[in-house]
Motif scaffolding. Structure first.
Motif, mmCIF file in Angstrom:
data_model
loop_
_atom_site.group_PDB
_atom_site.id
_atom_site.type_symbol
_atom_site.label_atom_id
_atom_site.label_comp_id
_atom_site.label_asym_id
_atom_site.label_seq_id
_atom_site.Cartn_x
_atom_site.Cartn_y
_atom_site.Cartn_z
ATOM 1 N N SER A 235 0.780 -1.165 -0.063
ATOM 2 C CA SER A 235 -0.049 -0.097 -0.023
ATOM 3 C C SER A 235 0.818 1.116 0.163
ATOM 4 N N GLU A 236 1.795 1.010 0.717
ATOM 5 C CA GLU A 236 2.840 2.438 0.737
ATOM 6 C C GLU A 236 3.657 2.648 -0.591
ATOM 7 N N LEU A 237 3.939 1.684 -1.156
ATOM 8 C CA LEU A 237 4.391 1.793 -2.696
ATOM 9 C C LEU A 237 3.543 2.115 -3.740
ATOM 10 N N PHE A 238 2.433 1.324 -3.613
ATOM 11 C CA PHE A 238 1.570 1.437 -4.848
ATOM 12 C C PHE A 238 0.428 2.226 -4.746
ATOM 13 N N GLY A 239 0.025 2.488 -3.272
ATOM 14 C CA GLY A 239 -1.368 3.245 -2.848
ATOM 15 C C GLY A 239 -2.465 2.111 -2.934
ATOM 16 N N HIS A 240 -3.785 2.659 -2.463
ATOM 17 C CA HIS A 240 -4.744 1.647 -2.710
ATOM 18 C C HIS A 240 -6.094 2.565 -2.693
ATOM 19 N N GLU A 241 -7.303 1.979 -3.095
ATOM 20 C CA GLU A 241 -8.460 2.647 -3.250
ATOM 21 C C GLU A 241 -9.315 2.584 -2.015
ATOM 22 N N LYS A 242 -10.268 3.332 -1.862
ATOM 23 C CA LYS A 242 -11.023 3.265 -0.972
ATOM 24 C C LYS A 242 -11.808 1.852 -0.787
ATOM 25 N N GLY A 243 -11.847 1.306 0.500
ATOM 26 C CA GLY A 243 -12.522 0.115 0.647
ATOM 27 C C GLY A 243 -11.618 -1.111 0.182
ATOM 28 N N ALA A 244 -10.256 -0.895 -0.279
ATOM 29 C CA ALA A 244 -9.664 -2.277 -0.752
ATOM 30 C C ALA A 244 -9.183 -3.171 0.454
ATOM 31 N N PHE A 245 -9.147 -2.608 1.641
ATOM 32 C CA PHE A 245 -8.815 -3.755 2.805
ATOM 33 C C PHE A 245 -9.403 -2.874 3.933
ATOM 34 N N THR A 246 -9.655 -3.637 4.880
ATOM 35 C CA THR A 246 -10.221 -3.112 6.320
ATOM 36 C C THR A 246 -9.525 -2.098 6.658
ATOM 37 N N GLY A 247 -10.209 -0.863 6.875
ATOM 38 C CA GLY A 247 -9.314 0.244 7.267
ATOM 39 C C GLY A 247 -8.978 1.330 6.307
ATOM 40 N N ALA A 248 -9.346 0.893 5.073
ATOM 41 C CA ALA A 248 -9.161 1.882 3.821
ATOM 42 C C ALA A 248 -10.279 2.844 3.727
ATOM 43 N N HIS A 249 -10.404 3.541 4.386
ATOM 44 C CA HIS A 249 -11.494 4.470 4.262
ATOM 45 C C HIS A 249 -11.489 5.705 3.133
ATOM 46 N N THR A 250 -10.317 6.045 2.790
ATOM 47 C CA THR A 250 -9.993 6.887 1.572
ATOM 48 C C THR A 250 -8.997 6.454 0.734
ATOM 49 N N ARG A 251 -8.714 6.833 -0.484
ATOM 50 C CA ARG A 251 -8.012 6.564 -1.370
ATOM 51 C C ARG A 251 -6.697 6.973 -1.048
ATOM 52 N N HIS A 252 -5.698 6.312 -1.249
ATOM 53 C CA HIS A 252 -4.404 6.840 -0.723
ATOM 54 C C HIS A 252 -3.178 6.684 -2.042
ATOM 55 N N LEU A 253 -2.471 7.576 -2.222
ATOM 56 C CA LEU A 253 -1.553 7.692 -3.276
ATOM 57 C C LEU A 253 -0.228 7.193 -2.770
ATOM 58 N N GLY A 254 0.313 5.977 -3.315
ATOM 59 C CA GLY A 254 1.447 5.275 -3.270
ATOM 60 C C GLY A 254 2.769 6.304 -3.554
ATOM 61 N N ARG A 255 3.830 5.915 -2.839
ATOM 62 C CA ARG A 255 5.170 6.811 -3.042
ATOM 63 C C ARG A 255 5.584 6.763 -4.643
ATOM 64 N N PHE A 256 5.188 5.617 -5.555
ATOM 65 C CA PHE A 256 5.607 5.803 -6.757
ATOM 66 C C PHE A 256 4.707 6.913 -7.506
ATOM 67 N N GLU A 257 3.213 7.003 -7.050
ATOM 68 C CA GLU A 257 2.704 8.276 -7.744
ATOM 69 C C GLU A 257 3.211 9.386 -7.366
ATOM 70 N N VAL A 258 3.651 9.589 -5.987
ATOM 71 C CA VAL A 258 4.221 10.817 -5.458
ATOM 72 C C VAL A 258 5.502 11.241 -6.162
#
Length: 515
Positions: free
Chosen positions: A278-301
Motif C-alpha cells: 500500500s505504501e509503494l503502490f497506493g490503494h483505493e477506498k475499501g481495498a481492505f479493512t481500514g481503507a476509508h479513503t484513497r491513498h496515493l503510493g510513493r511511486f505516484e508521489v
C-alpha cells in the motif's frame, strides 16, 4: 604559480595586520585541502571585511573572478552588487556579538544572476585576545527550495482553478473535458501528497548537502555520483549499515534534472510486510479493512521525481515481481483497482545485503537483481577511509555541541588515536552515537571518551564464520549487554546505530529470540 602568488598576497595582508604566519599557513593549507570537497560557495574575509580567499563554487555561482574578488571589500564585489543591508547587519552587528551565526536568510536580486535566496553561515576564526582574525562565510543557495515552499499553495489554487475552467468547458467537448479533469485531479492529488510528504521531511534534519571526507575511496564515490546524476539510469547504492547510503542518494538527486522536486524515500525494512504494498503502490477506498479513503503510493508521489528505496533487500519476495514490472514498464495498479497507472520515476535503491548471495539462496529475484544492478555505487566502510575520521569527528562534535549547548574545543590525541584504532562495525552512524555520548559526558572544553573501543582481533582464520553469523553474534552480544533492551536510550538499536524497526527486522531475519 598562481596558487603561490595568491598565498603570498594573503600572507602579506595578514602580516600587515599582525597575524601569526604559522597559523595563517596552517589555515590556508587546511582551506585548500577541503576546497575541492565543499560544493557550496565559501569565502574567507579578513577583519576589514576584505576577501582573502574564495572557492570555485563562489566564483561560478555569483559570476565573479578571483582577480576582482581577492583583496576587495565584500560590499564592493560585482560593481557593489554585494552592498546588501542584511549582509551588513550580519557582519557588522550580529557576528561581532557571536562567535558564529547560522542560517541567516538574505534575499537579494543581483544584476548578473537575478533573485537569490541565501542562507548565510558565518564563523569567526583565529580568535585571540578578543581580536577577530578572520571570518569564514558559507553561502547556501535555497532559492528553488524556498520558492517551491512559498508557492505550493498557489500551485494547488491554480490547479483548482483549472478544474473549474475545465468543468465550464465540458459542454463544448465532454470527452476532452473529462480527460482534462482527470489529468488536473491527478496533478492536484500529487501536489497534495507531495506537500504532505514535504511537511514530514521538513521535520527531519539532513546533512545531504555535505558528504564529509576527502579520502580516495570517497572521492571515487563522488566521481561516480557526478557521472550518473544527470541520466535517468537506475542506481544501486551498496554498503554496510551506517556508511551514508542515503547521503549518496540525495547527492545524485541534487545533481539530477529532477532536483526541483523532492526526493521521495521508502525504508523497506521499517514497514510491516502487509503495509509495504500500500505504501509503494497506493490503494483505493475499501481495498481492505481500514481503507476509508484513497491513498496515493510513493511511486505516484514520485512521478517526475526520484524515488529512493532504502533497504531494498528487505522487500518481501511476493512484492518483488510487482516492483520488477514498475522498473521495466513504469506501470502498476493500486490495491483494489484494475486501472493501470503509468509513471516516470527515477529509482535509486540501497542495501547493506549481498544481493547476489540472496539470489543464490532464493530470497531475491534474479531478474530484479539484474534490473537494479545497472550502475552500482559502493560506499566504503569507515574502517577503509580512516583518513576522513578527523574531519568527521570535528564535524559531529561541533554539530552535537551546538545542539546540546556545550562548547568542546579540544580533542585529545589519545581520544583521536582510540577512534582511529577502532574497527567501526556501525560505521559513521556508530561514530556519531559514540561522539554524542562523549560530548554529553564531557564537563569541560576537552572531549572525554566514555565508550571502551576495543581493537578488532587480527587473527580471524580460526573462526571461519559467515558474514551473517558474525552479524548475528554481534547483535546478540549487544542485546546481552543491554539486557535485551532493543529501543530507547541506551538500547541495542542506539548502540548499533540502527533504526529500531530495522534492528527488529534483522533479528527476525537472523532468528534472534530473547532467551
Amino acid at each position: 604559480m598562481k596558487n603561490k602568488q595568491s598565498f603570498k598576497e594573503v600572507e602579506q595582508t595578514v602580516k600587515a595586520l599582525g597575524y601569526d604566519k604559522g597559523k595563517l599557513q596552517a589555515f590556508i593549507e587546511i582551506f585548500d585541502n577541503i576546497l575541492g570537497s565543499v560544493r557550496g560557495p565559501l569565502v574567507v574575509l579578513d577583519s576589514d571585511l576584505k576577501v582573502v580567499k574564495a572557492n570555485h563554487s563562489f566564483y561560478r555561482t555569483f559570476k565573479v573572478n578571483p582577480e576582482g574578488t581577492e583583496g576587495t571589500l565584500i560590499y564592493d564585489l560585482g560593481n557593489r552588487q554585494w552592498d546588501i543591508p542584511k549582509l551588513r547587519e550580519l557582519l557588522e552587528d550580529i557576528l561581532p556579538r557571536n562567535s558564529e551565526f547560522n542560517d541567516f536568510e538574505v534575499e537579494h536580486t543581483f544584476e548578473t544572476i537575478g533573485l537569490k535566496i541565501m542562507h548565510l553561515n558565518a564563523r569567526q576564526i583565529y580568535k585571540e585576545s578578543k581580536q577577530t582574525r578572520m571570518i569564514l562565510l558559507s553561502i547556501e543557495d535555497v532559492t528553488e527550495r524556498e520558492y517551491y515552499k512559498r508557492h505550493l499553495e498557489e500551485l494547488v489554487e491554480k490547479r483548482t482553478a483549472e478544474i473549474r475552467i475545465a468543468r465550464e468547458e465540458a459542454e463544448k467537448g465532454k470527452q476532452i473535458a473529462e480527460a482534462a479533469l482527470f489529468e488536473i485531479k491527478k496533478l492536484k492529488d500529487q501536489l497534495e501528497a507531495e506537500r504532505a510528504y514535504l511537511q514530514e521531511e521538513i521535520k527531519l534534519e539532513y546533512n545531504h548537502e555535505n558528504i564529509i571526507g576527502q579520502s580516495d575511496g570517497l572521492n571515487y564515490v563522488l566521481y561516480k555520483v557526478e557521472q550518473i546524476a544527470r541520466s535517468n539510469t537506475i542506481v544501486l547504492v551498496l554498503g554496510e549499515t551506517g556508511t551514508g547510503k542515503e547521503l549518496v542518494a540525495r547527492a545524485i538527486h541534487g545533481l539530477s534534472l529532477r532536483k526541483e522536486r523532492a526526493l521521495v524515500k521508502v525504508n523497506c525494512a521499517a514497514l510491516p510486510s502487509n503495509l509495504i504494498e500500500s505504501e509503494l503502490f497506493g490503494h483505493e477506498k475499501g481495498a481492505f479493512t481500514g481503507a476509508h479513503t484513497r491513498h496515493l503510493g510513493r511511486f505516484e508521489v514520485a512521478d517526475g521525481a526520484t524515488l529512493f528505496l532504502d533497504e531494498i533487500g528487505e522487500l518481501p519476495l511476493e512484492l518483488q515481481s510487482k516492483l520488477l514490472r514498475v522498473v521495466q514498464d513504469g506501470e502498476f495498479e493500486r490495491l483494489g483497482s484494475s486501472h493501470t497507472i503509468k509513471i516516470d520515476a527515477r529509482i535509486i535503491a540501497a542495501t547493506n545485503r549481498e544481493l547476489e548471495e540472496e539470489v543464490r539462496r532464493g530470497l531475491f529475484r534474479e531478474d530484479l537483481w539484474y534490473r537494479l544492478n545497472i550502475f552500482p555505487i559502493t560506499m566504503p566502510p569507515l574502517r577503509d577511509r580512516l583518513d576522513d575520521l578527523p574531519l568527521l569527528v570535528d564535524f559531529y562534535v561541533k554539530k552535537i555541541s551546538k545542539r546540546i549547548g556545550k562548547s568542546i574545543e579540544i580533542i585529545p590525541t589519545s581520544v583521536m588515536n582510540a577512534l582511529q584504532n577502532y574497527h567501526w562495525p556501525g560505521n559513521v552512524r556508530e561514530l556519531e552515537n559514540v561522539l554524542e555520548r562523549a560530548v554529553i559526558n564531557s564537563s569541560g572544553p576537552k572531549l572525554r571518551l566514555v565508550d571502551e573501543l576495543k581493537k578488532p582481533q587480527k587473527d580471524l582464520s580460526t573462526t571461519q564464520k559467515t558474514l551473517e553469523a558474525v552479524e548475528r553474534d554481534h547483535i546478540v552480544r549487544i542485546l546481552d549487554q543491554t539486557q535485551w533492551k532493543v529501543s530507547g536510550k541506551g538500547g541495542a538499536a542506539e548502540i548499533l546505530g540502527l533504526n529500531r524497526s530495522t534492528l527488529r527486522a534483522r533479528m527476525r531475519k537472523l532468528g534472534i529470540l530473547k532467551p
